[in-house]
Design an enzyme around this catalytic site. Structure first.
Site, PDB file in Angstrom:
ATOM      1  N   ASN A   1     -10.086  -0.114  -0.346  1.00 56.66           N
ATOM      2  CA  ASN A   1      -8.623  -0.040  -0.279  1.00 56.66           C
ATOM      3  C   ASN A   1      -8.051  -0.604  -1.578  1.00 56.66           C
ATOM      4  O   ASN A   1      -8.112  -1.809  -1.818  1.00 56.66           O
ATOM      5  CB  ASN A   1      -8.133  -0.846   0.926  1.00 56.66           C
ATOM      6  CG  ASN A   1      -6.625  -0.777   1.113  1.00 56.66           C
ATOM      7  OD1 ASN A   1      -5.887  -0.374   0.223  1.00 56.66           O
ATOM      8  ND2 ASN A   1      -6.159  -1.193   2.284  1.00 56.66           N
TER       9      ASN A   1
ATOM     10  N   CYS B   1       0.812  -1.221   0.000  1.00 59.06           N
ATOM     11  CA  CYS B   1       0.000   0.000   0.000  1.00 59.06           C
ATOM     12  C   CYS B   1       0.844   1.270   0.000  1.00 59.06           C
ATOM     13  O   CYS B   1       0.359   2.335  -0.386  1.00 59.06           O
ATOM     14  CB  CYS B   1      -0.935   0.006   1.205  1.00 59.06           C
ATOM     15  SG  CYS B   1      -2.097  -1.380   1.227  1.00 59.06           S
TER      16      CYS B   1
ATOM     17  N   HIS C   1      -3.401   7.380   2.055  1.00 59.94           N
ATOM     18  CA  HIS C   1      -3.772   6.053   1.580  1.00 59.94           C
ATOM     19  C   HIS C   1      -5.183   5.768   2.054  1.00 59.94           C
ATOM     20  O   HIS C   1      -5.504   5.928   3.238  1.00 59.94           O
ATOM     21  CB  HIS C   1      -2.787   5.016   2.128  1.00 59.94           C
ATOM     22  CG  HIS C   1      -3.226   3.599   1.928  1.00 59.94           C
ATOM     23  ND1 HIS C   1      -3.708   3.132   0.722  1.00 59.94           N
ATOM     24  CD2 HIS C   1      -3.259   2.547   2.792  1.00 59.94           C
ATOM     25  CE1 HIS C   1      -4.016   1.851   0.845  1.00 59.94           C
ATOM     26  NE2 HIS C   1      -3.759   1.482   2.084  1.00 59.94           N
TER      27      HIS C   1
END
Length: 323
Positions: free
Chosen positions: A280, A114, A250
């Site tokens: 996500n 990520c 993020h």
């Protein structure tokens, strides 16, 4: 005078299939309310059968080129952040290079889960500042739907697929915090925390595997480390929280986003949030949010933007840039 890596163009791509939270109620002991209350996620996009990460990345790259008024021939390098490349090798970046008809230069993947896009931005910035490249396409793209365990309600409802891209271009600056472009980056990793977020398979284990996560521990590390890395990057740039126009985090979990913003003393009105619509998307989440933020009219030329991310590794980092 100093060379800066300035954003010339931005774009994104999301697969056509939109999956609302209610779809998971058919196969899991979960509900729309349960998912929203714990993550802030309402829907996500999943890639179609046969649609690969490089396909998504190419679409986002073309959108960024269109936004910049450039073609593939104008790009010197492609850095693609992904944990879900099409093949073991070659890199997905070289597939995008071919699709863009970019016959010179170079392309490679970066894998920091990520945090991948932040790591890719830092690499692109270093290449531009050193004179290795004048224009770099930086992409984050993922098809996380391929590595989810559809029986694990704690993870499979959280992730989605997508891609975002920036074109960075060498431009001269004064060497001050008022310059446009990337002003500072802060990168970190700590392999001791591998077991709280990982995929239980890979090439050398001869098993594709599924994503595994210990959510409470990830949350605890995330808020502390995201705020600290954002602070460190701002300090390197000679700036403070009050100078920030937009935080583009993020997009993992709305509770993490809110807690980090509070720790940074930045109001939510200055935070670009897209997690409700995308879930996500790992390395794709920051460039997706940047592109959507521009599309919405939030991020404007001259704005000071802080991006921060944390992912498996653990790996985490932040970039400060003036749009």
């Amino acid at each position: 005078m100093i060379t800066r890596a300035v954003v010339r163009g931005v774009g994104h791509y999301l697969p056509d299939r939109i999956v609302e939270n209610a779809e998971f109620e058919k196969t899991l002991d979960t509900s729309d309310e349960w998912i929203r209350s714990r993550s802030g996620i309402e829907r996500r996009h999943f890639a179609a059968e046969g649609q690969t990460t490089s396909d998504l990345a190419t679409r986002a790259a073309r959108a960024a080129l269109d936004n910049a008024g450039l073609t593939g021939a104008d790009i010197d390098a492609i850095i693609l952040a992904t944990s879900t490349a099409d093949l073991t090798f070659p890199s997905a970046a070289t597939m995008v290079q071919a699709a863009l008809e970019m016959e010179t230069g170079f392309a490679f993947d970066v894998q920091a889960v990520c945090a991948g896009f932040v790591f890719a931005l830092a690499n692109a910035n270093a290449m531009i500042m050193s004179g290795q490249a004048k224009r770099v396409m930086v992409i984050g793209a993922e098809t996380f739907s391929r590595i989810l365990d559809w029986e694990d309600r704690g993870t499979c409802v959280l992730f989605g697929d997508g891609a975002g891209a920036l074109v960075l271009e060498a431009q001269e600056g004064e060497g001050t915090s008022g310059d446009r472009g990337i002003l500072a980056a802060d990168l970190n990793s700590d392999g001791r925390h591998r077991d709280i977020l990982y995929v239980d398979g890979g090439v050398s284990t001869q098993n594709t595997g599924h994503l595994r996560m210990r959510g409470k521990e990830v949350f605890r590390h995330a808020v502390e480390k995201l705020a600290a890395t954002a602070d460190a990057a701002l300090q390197k740039a000679g700036l403070d929280h009050a100078d920030v126009d937009w935080v583009v985090p993020h997009q993992a979990n709305l509770r993490i986003i809110k807690a980090t913003a509070q720790k940074l003393d930045v109001p939510m009105e200055k935070v670009v949030v897209t997690v409700q619509d995308h879930g996500n998307t790992s390395a794709a989440s920051i460039p997706l949010a940047l592109s959507v933020g521009v599309e919405r009219g939030q991020i404007k030329p001259g704005d000071l933007v802080v991006t921060e991310a944390i992912g498996g590794g653990l790996a985490w980092g932040a970039v400060v840039l003036r749009w």
